[in-house]
Motif scaffolding. Structure first.
Motif, PDB file in Angstrom:
ATOM      1  N   UNK A  18       0.858  -1.179   0.000  1.00  0.00           N
ATOM      2  CA  UNK A  18       0.000   0.000   0.000  1.00  0.00           C
ATOM      3  C   UNK A  18       0.896   1.231   0.000  1.00  0.00           C
ATOM      4  N   UNK A  19       0.666   2.073  -0.980  1.00  0.00           N
ATOM      5  CA  UNK A  19       1.434   3.306  -1.092  1.00  0.00           C
ATOM      6  C   UNK A  19       0.572   4.469  -0.635  1.00  0.00           C
ATOM      7  N   UNK A  75      -1.892   2.886   9.924  1.00  0.00           N
ATOM      8  CA  UNK A  75      -2.532   2.304   8.751  1.00  0.00           C
ATOM      9  C   UNK A  75      -2.916   0.874   9.032  1.00  0.00           C
ATOM     10  N   UNK A  76      -3.911   0.423   8.285  1.00  0.00           N
ATOM     11  CA  UNK A  76      -4.398  -0.931   8.516  1.00  0.00           C
ATOM     12  C   UNK A  76      -4.832  -1.595   7.229  1.00  0.00           C
ATOM     13  N   UNK A 102      -6.042   1.086   4.572  1.00  0.00           N
ATOM     14  CA  UNK A 102      -6.738   2.194   5.208  1.00  0.00           C
ATOM     15  C   UNK A 102      -5.762   3.010   6.047  1.00  0.00           C
ATOM     16  N   UNK A 103      -6.093   4.289   6.253  1.00  0.00           N
ATOM     17  CA  UNK A 103      -5.238   5.168   7.031  1.00  0.00           C
ATOM     18  C   UNK A 103      -6.021   5.946   8.071  1.00  0.00           C
ATOM     19  N   UNK A 138      -9.783   7.026   8.204  1.00  0.00           N
ATOM     20  CA  UNK A 138     -10.262   8.181   7.453  1.00  0.00           C
ATOM     21  C   UNK A 138     -10.101   8.042   5.935  1.00  0.00           C
ATOM     22  N   UNK A 139      -9.113   7.235   5.526  1.00  0.00           N
ATOM     23  CA  UNK A 139      -8.822   7.111   4.094  1.00  0.00           C
ATOM     24  C   UNK A 139      -8.774   5.635   3.714  1.00  0.00           C
TER      25      UNK A 139
END
Length: 124
Positions: free
Chosen positions: A22-23, A34-35, A95-96, A112-113
């Motif tokens: 994940x970038x 992050x997850x 996810x972030x 959130x992202x």
């Protein structure tokens, strides 16, 4: 704003390994952690693993503990998946979490992202 993009999904056989990447781009200084989550059709998205960017602490779902490993290298986050099972078949989402976001790392609403997802299929 932060943008996330996953890669590395594919079709593998049971027992194989796969590494998802994940970038993160954009305002990465606002990321707290992050997850990875996963989802199969007809079911809710479920937590897989997460990492705190501040402490490096990692968190895992019981179903993947001992088989999956999450790591970070600057703005990249990786999910190494070993001993894959057909039950691991799903779309995997990166996810972030924004700084000062409440809630634990296991809860979808704490993020959130989200990335667009990458398909992982494990055949028996």
């Amino acid at each position: 704003q932060v943008q996330l993009g996953e890669s590395g999904g594919g079709l593998v056989q049971a027992g194989d390994s796969l590494r998802l990447s994940c970038s993160a781009s954009g305002r990465t200084s606002s990321i707290n952690g992050m997850g990875w989550f996963r989802q199969v059709p007809g079911k809710e998205r479920e937590f897989v693993a997460a990492i705190s960017w501040r402490t490096g602490s990692t968190y895992y779902a019981d179903s993947v503990k001992g088989r999956f490993s999450i790591s970070r290298d600057n703005s990249m986050v990786y999910l190494l998946m070993n001993s894959l099972k057909p039950a691991d078949t799903a779309v995997y989402y990166c996810s972030g979490r924004r700084l000062f976001t409440g809630g634990d790392y296991f809860t979808e609403s704490s993020y959130n992202w989200w990335g667009q997802g990458t398909q992982v299929t494990v055949s028996s």
